[in-house]
Each structure stands twice: as C-alpha cells, then as structure tokens.
Design an enzyme around this catalytic site. Sequence first.
Site, PDB file in Angstrom:
ATOM      1  N   ASN A 200       0.693  -1.227   0.224  1.00 17.10           N
ATOM      2  CA  ASN A 200      -0.108   0.068   0.120  1.00 17.10           C
ATOM      3  C   ASN A 200       0.995   1.389  -0.064  1.00 17.10           C
ATOM      4  O   ASN A 200       0.841   2.068   0.902  1.00 17.10           O
ATOM      5  CB  ASN A 200      -0.828   0.003   1.204  1.00 17.10           C
ATOM      6  CG  ASN A 200      -1.968   0.970   1.216  1.00 17.10           C
ATOM      7  OD1 ASN A 200      -2.369   1.785   2.219  1.00 17.10           O
ATOM      8  ND2 ASN A 200      -2.760   1.233   0.029  1.00 17.10           N
TER       9      ASN A 200
ATOM     10  N   ASP B 261       0.033  -7.425  -8.107  1.00 15.64           N
ATOM     11  CA  ASP B 261      -0.381  -6.257  -7.635  1.00 15.64           C
ATOM     12  C   ASP B 261      -1.396  -5.604  -8.211  1.00 15.64           C
ATOM     13  O   ASP B 261      -1.895  -6.157  -9.057  1.00 15.64           O
ATOM     14  CB  ASP B 261       1.009  -5.344  -7.510  1.00 15.64           C
ATOM     15  CG  ASP B 261       1.148  -4.762  -8.922  1.00 15.64           C
ATOM     16  OD1 ASP B 261       1.133  -5.469  -9.860  1.00 15.64           O
ATOM     17  OD2 ASP B 261       1.352  -3.454  -9.103  1.00 15.64           O
TER      18      ASP B 261
ATOM     19  N   LYS C 223       0.904 -11.516  -1.836  1.00 17.89           N
ATOM     20  CA  LYS C 223       1.854 -10.754  -2.730  1.00 17.89           C
ATOM     21  C   LYS C 223       3.181 -10.406  -2.363  1.00 17.89           C
ATOM     22  O   LYS C 223       4.138 -10.598  -3.077  1.00 17.89           O
ATOM     23  CB  LYS C 223       0.839  -9.260  -2.762  1.00 17.89           C
ATOM     24  CG  LYS C 223       1.859  -8.056  -3.621  1.00 17.89           C
ATOM     25  CD  LYS C 223       2.108  -8.066  -4.676  1.00 17.89           C
ATOM     26  CE  LYS C 223       2.814  -7.167  -5.266  1.00 17.89           C
ATOM     27  NZ  LYS C 223       3.982  -6.507  -4.598  1.00 17.89           N
TER      28      LYS C 223
ATOM     29  N   PRO D  69       3.687 -12.557  -8.633  1.00 19.40           N
ATOM     30  CA  PRO D  69       2.891 -11.465  -7.829  1.00 19.40           C
ATOM     31  C   PRO D  69       1.708 -10.603  -8.486  1.00 19.40           C
ATOM     32  O   PRO D  69       2.134 -10.209  -9.762  1.00 19.40           O
ATOM     33  CB  PRO D  69       4.113 -10.428  -7.523  1.00 19.40           C
ATOM     34  CG  PRO D  69       5.328 -11.154  -8.042  1.00 19.40           C
ATOM     35  CD  PRO D  69       4.913 -12.141  -8.987  1.00 19.40           C
TER      36      PRO D  69
ATOM     37  N   ARG E  49       8.156   6.350  -2.765  1.00 16.96           N
ATOM     38  CA  ARG E  49       8.262   6.517  -1.192  1.00 16.96           C
ATOM     39  C   ARG E  49       9.136   5.147  -0.526  1.00 16.96           C
ATOM     40  O   ARG E  49       9.613   5.254   0.328  1.00 16.96           O
ATOM     41  CB  ARG E  49       7.073   6.707  -0.560  1.00 16.96           C
ATOM     42  CG  ARG E  49       7.005   7.550   0.833  1.00 16.96           C
ATOM     43  CD  ARG E  49       5.878   7.780   1.274  1.00 16.96           C
ATOM     44  NE  ARG E  49       4.962   6.752   1.869  1.00 16.96           N
ATOM     45  CZ  ARG E  49       4.983   6.482   3.078  1.00 16.96           C
ATOM     46  NH1 ARG E  49       5.870   7.075   3.779  1.00 16.96           N
ATOM     47  NH2 ARG E  49       4.483   5.324   3.266  1.00 16.96           N
TER      48      ARG E  49
ATOM     49  N   ARG F 196       4.050  -0.178   8.685  1.00 19.33           N
ATOM     50  CA  ARG F 196       4.745  -1.294   8.320  1.00 19.33           C
ATOM     51  C   ARG F 196       5.994  -1.833   9.370  1.00 19.33           C
ATOM     52  O   ARG F 196       6.586  -2.724   9.201  1.00 19.33           O
ATOM     53  CB  ARG F 196       5.629  -1.013   6.745  1.00 19.33           C
ATOM     54  CG  ARG F 196       4.456  -0.704   6.110  1.00 19.33           C
ATOM     55  CD  ARG F 196       4.910  -0.124   4.748  1.00 19.33           C
ATOM     56  NE  ARG F 196       3.851   0.534   3.922  1.00 19.33           N
ATOM     57  CZ  ARG F 196       3.349   1.620   3.961  1.00 19.33           C
ATOM     58  NH1 ARG F 196       3.769   2.356   5.156  1.00 19.33           N
ATOM     59  NH2 ARG F 196       2.232   1.966   2.972  1.00 19.33           N
TER      60      ARG F 196
END
Length: 277
Positions: free
Chosen positions: A122, A233, A214, A231, A127, A172
């Site tokens: 997310n 996403d 994922k 994966p 970033r 996280r």
Amino acid sequence: MKVKQFCDSILIENPKVFSLPLCLDCGQAFRWEQNNGIWHGVVKNKVLNAKEVDGGVLFYTTLEDYNSIWHDYFDLARDYEKTLVDFKEDEKLKQAINEFCGIRILNQDPWEALCSFIISQNNNIPRIKGIIKRLCETFGEPLGEEDFAFPSPQTIAKLSLDDLAPLRAGFRNKYILDAAQKVATGEVDIYGLKNMSIETARSELIKIKGVGEKVAECTLLYGCGHINAFPKDVWVKRIMQEMYQDGLPKCTDGVKGIAQQYLFHWRRNSKLFENEK
DNA sequence: AACCAGGCGCATA
DNA sequence: TATGCGCATGGT
C-alpha cells in the site's frame, strides 16, 4: 553470454536481453541510482558501478566478483532470448517485449527482498525507495564513501518500534520487526526457501505478520530464485482483468515471473495506456 | 485537496 | 469463502 576482461572492468558483450535501466528501475529493486549513465548499487557488501557502452554492458569490477556475485545477481545464466521468443506467441506479451526488451529478473538477497516488499505494501515506488534508503543509512554497515549494506535481520531484530520511527514507514514498522525476529531466530529459514518447493516456501513466508500472498510471491521471485512465482499487485490485476480473463497463456508456464515483470512494466509505462494514467 | 500507492490483518456474515 | 474497513505516510 560472452565476457571480456579488462584491467578495471568486465564487458558483457552485446547481450540480446539486458538493459541496465530496465532491469534496475522496473520496480523489482529499490536501491540502484543512475548518474551520468552510471548505475550505482550495493549487493551483499559489494558496491558496483555499471554502464551501457557500445559493444555491451560494462561492470567496473573484478572477474572474481563478477563470477561470484554479479553473474548470478543479473541472472546471466538464464536464456531470456529463448523465453521471449516463446512469449511472442502471445500478442500482448509480444507488444510488451517489443517496447521493453531487456528486463531480467534480479536474484536479490532473500532478506532484502522480503523486507523491501513488506515496505512496498500500500505504498508508492518513490516513497518505498526513500524508506529503504533511510533503513540502510541508519542501520546498515557503512561500506565507505556514501554506501551502506542492507541491515541484517539480526541487527533489526534487536531494535524497537521507536528505533524504527525515523524511517517513516508507518504501520509497516511492526511487520519489519516481526520479519527480522522470525528470520533471526530461524523460525523462518529465509536462506532455505530457495531449495524448497514453491508451495512450502510460500507457507513459510506467510508465518510473518504483514506478509500475505503478494509480498510472499515477490520475495520468492526476486529473492529466492522461484522464477514461476507470480505477484499480483494492482497493475497486474488490472492487466489480468483487461486482457487475460482466462489466465496467462501456456507459453508462460514455468516462467510466469518473467511474464509478470514485462506485463507490469508495460502496463505502468507504455504510451498505449497513458490516457488511463 | 482528494485520491491513491507493487497489501494485509481483522471483523463480520 | 468473501467482502469491507482501517491503517501511516506522502506522491501526484
């Protein structure tokens, strides 16, 4: 893959499928930087500078390090040319390959891959890169100049949530800590995943808080040599819904991870989709 | 200024 | 099994 040795470098001669910008900036690794055509990065405690030149890809390293690290990291033993020929049976993959030929799947350190993709959840790529940079600069071993190793799970496992706050990774942080603790104690045998079946390796990884389907697939694909990991996403889900309602074509069997990377990059970066932003 | 980002854990049905 | 919500932060 022909290799020529010079006094200060190694030349990969005219590789058919090997682009530094595509490999190093397609969302599979987050620590490489490019300046004046030179790609600079750190893997395991080794720094590499590399650039594309007439005649191939130049690595500023020794033959010894090339053989022991970089050859494997860039997956140079795998025949991508053959795989991509197979993929071109599929019209969509053919377009992706024609536009972005040169992507290879990097064989990253499994702990770094795990930690990086926990951070990725997310989140957006600029970033993610910033958080990982702060993680390495704050807790990694200095390697001289401006370079730092990726901090070990043992190092992270000793830290607290407050210690991790400066990373600005938000929710996280607790996942990073849990991952480091389970890896450091051996509860999750991160370096053994490579030699397990993909099913067993998946079930090991999802023991970690913050690791779901994922993040597990990314760890398996980019860090554990499981080239068939796939994966999904938001971008890949978009593609599957738009173009592959009945699943991936047969030509991707056994190497779905490579197909995934071409489709992911194509869907995010091709002008074909730019009106959809 | 909202909307979204290489998702996941948890509650609820 | 399958939705739906909240989560920290900041890029676009």
